[in-house]
Design a protein around this motif. Structure first.
Motif, PDB file in Angstrom:
ATOM      1  N   VAL A 118       0.839  -1.204   0.000  1.00  0.00           N
ATOM      2  CA  VAL A 118       0.000   0.000   0.000  1.00  0.00           C
ATOM      3  C   VAL A 118       0.879   1.261   0.000  1.00  0.00           C
ATOM      4  CG1 VAL A 118      -1.732   1.282   1.318  1.00  0.00           C
ATOM      5  CG2 VAL A 118      -1.964  -1.177   1.056  1.00  0.00           C
ATOM      6  N   ALA A 119       1.996   1.218   0.709  1.00  0.00           N
ATOM      7  CA  ALA A 119       2.888   2.396   0.734  1.00  0.00           C
ATOM      8  C   ALA A 119       3.494   2.648  -0.652  1.00  0.00           C
ATOM      9  CB  ALA A 119       3.990   2.188   1.772  1.00  0.00           C
ATOM     10  N   VAL A 120       3.915   1.583  -1.338  1.00  0.00           N
ATOM     11  CA  VAL A 120       4.474   1.746  -2.692  1.00  0.00           C
ATOM     12  C   VAL A 120       3.431   2.379  -3.608  1.00  0.00           C
ATOM     13  CG1 VAL A 120       5.246   0.463  -4.745  1.00  0.00           C
ATOM     14  CG2 VAL A 120       6.154  -0.126  -2.494  1.00  0.00           C
ATOM     15  N   TRP A 121       2.194   2.025  -3.399  1.00  0.00           N
ATOM     16  CA  TRP A 121       1.089   2.499  -4.239  1.00  0.00           C
ATOM     17  C   TRP A 121       0.694   3.940  -3.901  1.00  0.00           C
ATOM     18  CZ3 TRP A 121      -4.594   0.836  -3.163  1.00  0.00           C
ATOM     19  CH2 TRP A 121      -5.427   1.280  -4.186  1.00  0.00           C
ATOM     20  N   MET A 122       0.545   4.249  -2.585  1.00  0.00           N
ATOM     21  CA  MET A 122      -0.143   5.474  -2.178  1.00  0.00           C
ATOM     22  C   MET A 122       0.757   6.657  -1.816  1.00  0.00           C
ATOM     23  SD  MET A 122      -3.525   4.717  -1.983  1.00  0.00           S
ATOM     24  CE  MET A 122      -4.326   5.603  -0.675  1.00  0.00           C
ATOM     25  N   PHE A 123       2.015   6.399  -1.483  1.00  0.00           N
ATOM     26  CA  PHE A 123       2.861   7.509  -1.025  1.00  0.00           C
ATOM     27  C   PHE A 123       3.088   8.512  -2.152  1.00  0.00           C
ATOM     28  CE2 PHE A 123       5.309   6.550   3.102  1.00  0.00           C
ATOM     29  CZ  PHE A 123       4.149   6.139   3.722  1.00  0.00           C
ATOM     30  N   PRO A 124       3.442   9.763  -1.793  1.00  0.00           N
ATOM     31  CA  PRO A 124       3.724  10.753  -2.840  1.00  0.00           C
ATOM     32  C   PRO A 124       4.727  10.198  -3.855  1.00  0.00           C
ATOM     33  CG  PRO A 124       3.765  11.788  -0.670  1.00  0.00           C
ATOM     34  CD  PRO A 124       3.620  10.319  -0.445  1.00  0.00           C
ATOM     35  N   VAL A 125       4.552  10.582  -5.136  1.00  0.00           N
ATOM     36  CA  VAL A 125       5.386   9.993  -6.192  1.00  0.00           C
ATOM     37  C   VAL A 125       6.845  10.421  -6.043  1.00  0.00           C
ATOM     38  CG1 VAL A 125       3.515   9.740  -7.834  1.00  0.00           C
ATOM     39  CG2 VAL A 125       4.867  11.860  -7.813  1.00  0.00           C
ATOM     40  N   PHE A 126       7.743   9.550  -6.506  1.00  0.00           N
ATOM     41  CA  PHE A 126       9.180   9.835  -6.458  1.00  0.00           C
ATOM     42  C   PHE A 126       9.516  10.944  -7.469  1.00  0.00           C
ATOM     43  CE2 PHE A 126      13.495   8.902  -8.008  1.00  0.00           C
ATOM     44  CZ  PHE A 126      14.198   9.035  -6.826  1.00  0.00           C
ATOM     45  N   SER A 127       9.072  10.766  -8.702  1.00  0.00           N
ATOM     46  CA  SER A 127       9.235  11.805  -9.734  1.00  0.00           C
ATOM     47  C   SER A 127       8.195  11.542 -10.821  1.00  0.00           C
ATOM     48  CB  SER A 127      10.639  11.763 -10.337  1.00  0.00           C
ATOM     49  OG  SER A 127      10.792  10.581 -11.095  1.00  0.00           O
ATOM     50  N   ARG A 128       8.029  12.498 -11.720  1.00  0.00           N
ATOM     51  CA  ARG A 128       7.023  12.315 -12.762  1.00  0.00           C
ATOM     52  C   ARG A 128       7.402  11.127 -13.675  1.00  0.00           C
ATOM     53  NH1 ARG A 128       4.969  17.572 -15.925  1.00  0.00           N
ATOM     54  NH2 ARG A 128       4.391  18.113 -13.795  1.00  0.00           N
ATOM     55  N   GLU A 129       8.703  10.998 -13.949  1.00  0.00           N
ATOM     56  CA  GLU A 129       9.166   9.923 -14.832  1.00  0.00           C
ATOM     57  C   GLU A 129       9.101   8.561 -14.131  1.00  0.00           C
ATOM     58  OE1 GLU A 129      11.202  12.609 -14.012  1.00  0.00           O
ATOM     59  OE2 GLU A 129      10.378  13.763 -15.683  1.00  0.00           O
ATOM     60  N   LYS A 130       9.479   8.557 -12.850  1.00  0.00           N
ATOM     61  CA  LYS A 130       9.489   7.294 -12.091  1.00  0.00           C
ATOM     62  C   LYS A 130       8.632   7.483 -10.838  1.00  0.00           C
ATOM     63  CE  LYS A 130      14.006   5.344 -13.191  1.00  0.00           C
ATOM     64  NZ  LYS A 130      15.299   4.931 -12.616  1.00  0.00           N
ATOM     65  N   PRO A 131       7.302   7.364 -10.988  1.00  0.00           N
ATOM     66  CA  PRO A 131       6.438   7.694  -9.837  1.00  0.00           C
ATOM     67  C   PRO A 131       6.709   6.828  -8.613  1.00  0.00           C
ATOM     68  CG  PRO A 131       5.160   6.782 -11.670  1.00  0.00           C
ATOM     69  CD  PRO A 131       6.544   6.999 -12.183  1.00  0.00           C
ATOM     70  N   ARG A 132       7.111   5.574  -8.827  1.00  0.00           N
ATOM     71  CA  ARG A 132       7.343   4.682  -7.682  1.00  0.00           C
ATOM     72  C   ARG A 132       8.817   4.351  -7.501  1.00  0.00           C
ATOM     73  NH1 ARG A 132       2.642   3.804  -9.936  1.00  0.00           N
ATOM     74  NH2 ARG A 132       0.900   4.263  -8.557  1.00  0.00           N
ATOM     75  N   GLY A 133       9.668   5.228  -7.953  1.00  0.00           N
ATOM     76  CA  GLY A 133      11.108   5.000  -7.799  1.00  0.00           C
ATOM     77  C   GLY A 133      11.569   3.872  -8.708  1.00  0.00           C
ATOM     78  N   ASN A 134      12.611   3.166  -8.284  1.00  0.00           N
ATOM     79  CA  ASN A 134      13.152   2.075  -9.088  1.00  0.00           C
ATOM     80  C   ASN A 134      12.343   0.798  -8.827  1.00  0.00           C
ATOM     81  OD1 ASN A 134      14.652   0.048 -10.262  1.00  0.00           O
ATOM     82  ND2 ASN A 134      16.619   0.970  -9.723  1.00  0.00           N
ATOM     83  N   GLU A 135      11.522   0.423  -9.831  1.00  0.00           N
ATOM     84  CA  GLU A 135      10.622  -0.716  -9.613  1.00  0.00           C
ATOM     85  C   GLU A 135      11.395  -2.035  -9.485  1.00  0.00           C
ATOM     86  OE1 GLU A 135       6.434  -1.761 -11.591  1.00  0.00           O
ATOM     87  OE2 GLU A 135       6.733   0.316 -10.984  1.00  0.00           O
ATOM     88  N   ASN A 136      12.588  -2.112 -10.115  1.00  0.00           N
ATOM     89  CA  ASN A 136      13.391  -3.342  -9.983  1.00  0.00           C
ATOM     90  C   ASN A 136      13.768  -3.573  -8.520  1.00  0.00           C
ATOM     91  OD1 ASN A 136      13.311  -3.860 -12.702  1.00  0.00           O
ATOM     92  ND2 ASN A 136      15.169  -2.683 -13.133  1.00  0.00           N
ATOM     93  N   VAL A 137      14.096  -2.476  -7.814  1.00  0.00           N
ATOM     94  CA  VAL A 137      14.415  -2.613  -6.381  1.00  0.00           C
ATOM     95  C   VAL A 137      13.183  -3.104  -5.630  1.00  0.00           C
ATOM     96  CG1 VAL A 137      15.222  -1.415  -4.315  1.00  0.00           C
ATOM     97  CG2 VAL A 137      16.202  -0.841  -6.535  1.00  0.00           C
ATOM     98  N   GLY A 138      12.005  -2.631  -6.048  1.00  0.00           N
ATOM     99  CA  GLY A 138      10.754  -3.094  -5.439  1.00  0.00           C
ATOM    100  C   GLY A 138      10.608  -4.609  -5.564  1.00  0.00           C
ATOM    101  N   TRP A 139      10.952  -5.151  -6.747  1.00  0.00           N
ATOM    102  CA  TRP A 139      10.856  -6.609  -6.939  1.00  0.00           C
ATOM    103  C   TRP A 139      11.905  -7.338  -6.100  1.00  0.00           C
ATOM    104  CZ3 TRP A 139       6.716  -8.854  -8.549  1.00  0.00           C
ATOM    105  CH2 TRP A 139       5.853  -8.190  -9.434  1.00  0.00           C
ATOM    106  N   ILE A 140      13.089  -6.733  -5.946  1.00  0.00           N
ATOM    107  CA  ILE A 140      14.124  -7.360  -5.102  1.00  0.00           C
ATOM    108  C   ILE A 140      13.629  -7.411  -3.645  1.00  0.00           C
ATOM    109  CG2 ILE A 140      16.463  -7.065  -4.173  1.00  0.00           C
ATOM    110  CD1 ILE A 140      17.235  -5.874  -6.914  1.00  0.00           C
ATOM    111  N   ILE A 141      13.008  -6.313  -3.202  1.00  0.00           N
ATOM    112  CA  ILE A 141      12.460  -6.281  -1.836  1.00  0.00           C
ATOM    113  C   ILE A 141      11.434  -7.410  -1.676  1.00  0.00           C
ATOM    114  CG2 ILE A 141      11.032  -4.951  -0.224  1.00  0.00           C
ATOM    115  CD1 ILE A 141      12.236  -2.406  -1.585  1.00  0.00           C
TER     116      ILE A 141
END
Lengths: 145, 144
Positions: free
Chosen positions: A57-80
């Motif tokens: 839910v935090a990855v989804w709802m928190f303020p966006v990282f940037s316009r180009e990468k709203p959820r930051g580095n998604e590959n790191v998300g998959w590693i997590i």
């Protein structure tokens, strides 16, 4: 809802079911494995369900990282996601195994499980930290206006 | 995200880091059969993850997303001092709990103080949030 978020949340629901099944087993009878199964139940519930649901839910709802990468580095998300779940599953297998029949493989699995879960938690914090931010200041009006 | 929410959420992320680290160390020590002083940190591991990470994150997010005002005609969050007091006493409670894990009678006696601060924290927070939990008025609903 992005794929990573859906995967986090659906996996958390699977852990919820699994943890309640373990709880039902614990309620129904007491065995030699009860103390260690209680620990497994706590971690399935708190890490597998609750922490993972919060991560999704935090990855989804928190303020966006940037316009180009709203959820930051998604590959790191998959590693997590991978480290957290691999670490938790290794713990679920190795901790009762180690308690009932101590052996080197179970010891090694527990140590790797500990490292994977700690790294997953730290990577999550590293990813989310820049997304904890205030509202953008309104654009400055030009003097000509 | 308002300033206090950023404090709540960032502090909760720090507790996530520390709580997972202690948990990892406990699992490692169980694997190698070590039953030493590190097990004094078990209550700290539980409290830092349950209250420091989970509860504090929920408090920060709720402060951010709940209806801002107690009354439709105002746009400011009411009683923000109570929410700040809640933040302060929650984190003081968690630090005092960590101190109480140290060896010695004095440190052991700190545990009730930690519990009292935790209780105060949630009371302050509930008092702050209570008036903000209200129905949306028709005028507000129409203006969305």
């Amino acid at each position: 809802m992005p794929l990573l978020v859906r995967t986090f949340i659906k996996t958390s629901l699977a852990y919820l079911v699994l943890s309640v099944l373990v709880a039902a087993l614990l309620f129904s009878k007491t065995t030699a494995a009860t103390p260690v199964l209680t620990l497994v139940y706590y971690h399935l519930f708190m890490v597998g369900w609750l922490t993972q649901l919060v991560f999704g839910v935090a990855v989804w709802m928190f303020p966006v990282f940037s316009r180009e990468k709203p959820r930051g580095n998604e590959n790191v998300g998959w590693i997590i996601y991978g480290f957290l779940n691999l670490g938790l599953l290794m713990r679920v297998v190795s901790e009762p195994w180690h308690a009932l029949r101590p052996n080197h493989v179970a010891t090694a699995l527990m140590i790797v499980s500990a490292i994977l879960q700690v790294v997953a938690g730290w990577l999550f914090v590293w990813q989310m930290w820049p997304r904890v931010k205030g509202p953008k200041p309104p654009p400055a009006r030009s003097k000509a206006a | 995200m308002p300033l206090l929410s950023r404090w709540f959420v960032r502090t909760s992320l720090i507790y996530l880091c520390l709580g997972f680290l202690i948990g990892g160390a406990l699992l490692w020590s169980r694997a190698i059969g070590h039953t030493g002083v590190i097990w004094r940190l078990l209550p700290v591991h539980v409290a830092w993850l349950l209250f420091g990470w989970m509860m504090q994150l929920a408090m920060g997010v709720a402060y951010w997303i709940m209806p801002k005002s107690a009354a439709p005609e105002t746009a400011e969050r009411p009683l923000t001092e109570l929410a700040w007091a809640s933040y302060a006493s929650l984190n003081l409670s968690l630090l005092v709990l960590a101190l109480s894990a140290a060896e010695g009678h004095f440190f052991g006696a700190l545990r009730p103080a930690s519990g009292a601060l935790l209780g105060l924290s949630v009371l302050f927070y509930a008092a702050h949030l209570w008036p903000r939990i209200r129905a949306v008025t028709q005028a507000q609903g129409a203006s969305r």
